[in-house]
Design a protein around this motif. Structure first.
Motif, mmCIF file in Angstrom:
data_model
loop_
_atom_site.group_PDB
_atom_site.id
_atom_site.type_symbol
_atom_site.label_atom_id
_atom_site.label_comp_id
_atom_site.label_asym_id
_atom_site.label_seq_id
_atom_site.Cartn_x
_atom_site.Cartn_y
_atom_site.Cartn_z
ATOM 1 N N GLY A 124 24.694 50.613 52.108
ATOM 2 C CA GLY A 124 26.019 50.222 52.603
ATOM 3 C C GLY A 124 26.480 51.174 53.705
ATOM 4 N N THR A 125 25.816 51.105 54.853
ATOM 5 C CA THR A 125 26.113 52.020 55.976
ATOM 6 C C THR A 125 27.535 51.828 56.484
ATOM 7 O OG1 THR A 125 23.811 51.642 56.651
ATOM 8 C CG2 THR A 125 25.231 52.834 58.200
ATOM 9 N N GLY A 126 27.979 50.570 56.573
ATOM 10 C CA GLY A 126 29.311 50.277 57.106
ATOM 11 C C GLY A 126 29.491 50.898 58.477
ATOM 12 N N SER A 127 30.503 51.761 58.600
ATOM 13 C CA SER A 127 30.799 52.422 59.885
ATOM 14 C C SER A 127 29.810 53.550 60.202
ATOM 15 C CB SER A 127 32.195 53.040 59.804
ATOM 16 O OG SER A 127 32.190 54.103 58.857
ATOM 17 N N THR A 163 27.493 52.248 48.236
ATOM 18 C CA THR A 163 28.923 52.215 48.576
ATOM 19 C C THR A 163 29.467 50.787 48.549
ATOM 20 O OG1 THR A 163 28.519 52.144 50.955
ATOM 21 C CG2 THR A 163 28.652 54.314 49.967
ATOM 22 N N ASP A 165 18.347 44.321 53.077
ATOM 23 C CA ASP A 165 19.008 44.170 51.787
ATOM 24 C C ASP A 165 18.791 45.444 50.974
ATOM 25 O OD1 ASP A 165 19.925 43.568 49.285
ATOM 26 O OD2 ASP A 165 18.604 41.843 48.959
ATOM 27 N N GLY A 166 19.853 46.237 50.875
ATOM 28 C CA GLY A 166 19.759 47.524 50.180
ATOM 29 C C GLY A 166 19.585 47.407 48.681
ATOM 30 N N ALA A 194 30.177 57.805 55.973
ATOM 31 C CA ALA A 194 29.652 58.503 54.795
ATOM 32 C C ALA A 194 28.252 59.042 55.066
ATOM 33 C CB ALA A 194 29.642 57.575 53.581
ATOM 34 N N GLU A 198 21.340 56.000 51.283
ATOM 35 C CA GLU A 198 22.664 55.384 51.122
ATOM 36 C C GLU A 198 22.508 53.874 51.288
ATOM 37 O OE1 GLU A 198 27.171 55.343 53.061
ATOM 38 O OE2 GLU A 198 25.441 55.411 54.378
ATOM 39 N N VAL A 209 21.019 51.984 54.601
ATOM 40 C CA VAL A 209 20.675 50.565 54.751
ATOM 41 C C VAL A 209 21.956 49.731 54.804
ATOM 42 C CG1 VAL A 209 19.394 48.625 53.751
ATOM 43 C CG2 VAL A 209 18.571 50.965 53.409
ATOM 44 N N GLU A 210 22.041 48.842 55.785
ATOM 45 C CA GLU A 210 23.183 47.942 55.939
ATOM 46 C C GLU A 210 22.656 46.523 56.123
ATOM 47 O OE1 GLU A 210 26.708 48.072 55.860
ATOM 48 O OE2 GLU A 210 26.362 45.940 56.165
ATOM 49 N N ARG A 211 23.325 45.531 55.490
ATOM 50 C CA ARG A 211 22.831 44.154 55.565
ATOM 51 C C ARG A 211 23.420 43.367 56.737
ATOM 52 N NH1 ARG A 211 26.842 40.746 53.451
ATOM 53 N NH2 ARG A 211 25.449 38.938 53.404
ATOM 54 N N GLN A 264 34.597 44.134 56.117
ATOM 55 C CA GLN A 264 34.154 45.314 55.364
ATOM 56 C C GLN A 264 35.132 46.473 55.585
ATOM 57 O OE1 GLN A 264 31.699 44.821 53.217
ATOM 58 N NE2 GLN A 264 31.607 42.729 54.020
ATOM 59 N N THR A 265 34.909 47.571 54.860
ATOM 60 C CA THR A 265 35.843 48.702 54.928
ATOM 61 C C THR A 265 35.097 50.025 55.068
ATOM 62 O OG1 THR A 265 35.775 48.802 52.513
ATOM 63 C CG2 THR A 265 37.649 47.632 53.490
ATOM 64 N N ILE A 267 26.034 42.621 48.161
ATOM 65 C CA ILE A 267 25.492 41.260 48.268
ATOM 66 C C ILE A 267 23.987 41.338 48.483
ATOM 67 C CG2 ILE A 267 25.623 39.091 49.588
ATOM 68 C CD1 ILE A 267 28.362 39.736 48.604
HETATM 69 N N1 SAM Z 1 29.699 53.810 53.605
HETATM 70 C C1 SAM Z 1 30.500 53.022 54.500
HETATM 71 C C2 SAM Z 1 31.254 53.843 55.501
HETATM 72 O O1 SAM Z 1 31.232 55.078 55.423
HETATM 73 O O2 SAM Z 1 31.848 53.240 56.400
HETATM 74 C C3 SAM Z 1 31.435 52.080 53.791
HETATM 75 C C4 SAM Z 1 30.726 50.994 53.152
HETATM 76 S S1 SAM Z 1 31.611 49.509 52.804
HETATM 77 C C5 SAM Z 1 32.703 49.986 51.545
HETATM 78 C C6 SAM Z 1 30.263 48.665 51.973
HETATM 79 C C7 SAM Z 1 29.144 48.246 52.890
HETATM 80 O O3 SAM Z 1 28.073 47.761 52.079
HETATM 81 C C8 SAM Z 1 29.506 47.120 53.849
HETATM 82 O O4 SAM Z 1 29.256 47.507 55.160
HETATM 83 C C9 SAM Z 1 28.591 45.978 53.410
HETATM 84 O O5 SAM Z 1 28.180 45.143 54.461
HETATM 85 C C10 SAM Z 1 27.434 46.751 52.807
HETATM 86 N N2 SAM Z 1 26.566 45.997 51.904
HETATM 87 C C11 SAM Z 1 26.912 45.085 50.946
HETATM 88 N N3 SAM Z 1 25.800 44.637 50.330
HETATM 89 C C12 SAM Z 1 24.745 45.283 50.900
HETATM 90 C C13 SAM Z 1 23.328 45.246 50.705
HETATM 91 N N4 SAM Z 1 22.740 44.456 49.786
HETATM 92 N N5 SAM Z 1 22.552 46.044 51.469
HETATM 93 C C14 SAM Z 1 23.104 46.849 52.408
HETATM 94 N N6 SAM Z 1 24.426 46.920 52.649
HETATM 95 C C15 SAM Z 1 25.235 46.147 51.907
#
Ligand code: SAM
Length: 211
Positions: free
Chosen positions: A83-86, A148, A131-132, A89, A81, A103-105, A56-57, A206
């Motif tokens: 896609g919490t990722g890091s 995101t 699952d977001g 955001a 939000e 929410v992060e998966r 992820q990024t 996803i």
């Molecule tokens: N907002 C993040 C940050 O500031 O680091 C970057 C997000 S990264 C571009 C996208 C994120 O969305 C990934 O961490 C990925 O695992 C998550 N993601 C993908 N599908 C998801 C879902 N259905 N529910 C929650 N998170 C999801």
């Protein structure tokens, strides 16, 4: 590091049209280096996304600022939000709104972001593993929702969890890696209005209502 951050603010954000003072202040205050894997701190204020973990990024700073600005926050909102990722955001959002639910998966990323946000003192952010594409019903409705990761279409559940006059900003596209950023508004009467903002490239969303 401070000089690099000032360059990001002037050359990558202000010069490209970011105007919202609260967004600029948040981008100045939140230490992006604290959300990166160790060894990558030097690149924190470069103009691009960076790898975090699990493929992820962390998004490009300009895109984070652009998406937060597009939510038109005044400071008192409840924001979701996906896609919490890091957690970066989410931290920026937390400076521009009252309460942030994110929410992060992927368990490893959710746990890391939760720990990081807690240590840094962003106590108006709550991280949820799930699952977001289903939103987070428990705290709905939200004044603003930001996704995101790139979706094949706008998930119905997210529209249902958007408050009247709420804004949803989400990358939507026909393939997993190329999207158009769209903003959806719910009118006072509950109608849905959609506008296209700009082309973007995100990792795929996803889930049940994603890819
Ligand atoms: N907002 C993040 C940050 O500031 O680091 C970057 C997000 S990264 C571009 C996208 C994120 O969305 C990934 O961490 C990925 O695992 C998550 N993601 C993908 N599908 C998801 C879902 N259905 N529910 C929650 N998170 C999801």
């Amino acid at each position: 590091m401070e000089a690099r951050k000032e360059r990001m603010l002037s050359e990558h954000l202000a010069a490209r049209g970011i105007r919202d003072a609260a967004v600029m202040k948040a981008m100045r205050e939140v230490p992006r280096e604290a959300f990166l894997p160790s060894g990558m701190e030097l690149f924190a204020y470069d103009d691009g996304p960076l790898p975090i973990a699990e493929g992820q990024t962390i998004s490009q700073p300009y895109i984070v600022a652009y998406m937060v600005e597009a939510l038109e926050l005044l400071g008192g909102e409840r924001v979701l939000e996906i896609g919490t990722g890091s957690g970066y955001a989410a931290a920026v959002l937390s400076r521009c709104a009252a309460q942030v639910y994110t929410v992060e998966r992927i368990p490893f990323l959710a746990a890391g972001a939760r720990a990081r946000l807690e240590v840094l003192g962003y106590d108006n952010v709550t991280v949820h593993l799930g699952d977001g594409t289903l939103g987070w019903e428990e705290h709905a409705p939200y004044d603003a929702i930001v996704v995101t990761a790139g979706a094949p279409e706008v998930p119905r559940e997210l529209l249902d969890q958007l408050a009247p006059l709420g804004r949803l900003v989400i990358p939507v596209g026909p393939t997993q890696h190329l999207q158009e950023l769209v903003r959806v508004r719910r009118t006072r009467e509950g109608k849905i209005r959609q506008e296209q903002l700009c082309p973007v490239r995100f990792v795929p969303l996803i889930g049940e209502h994603g890819w």
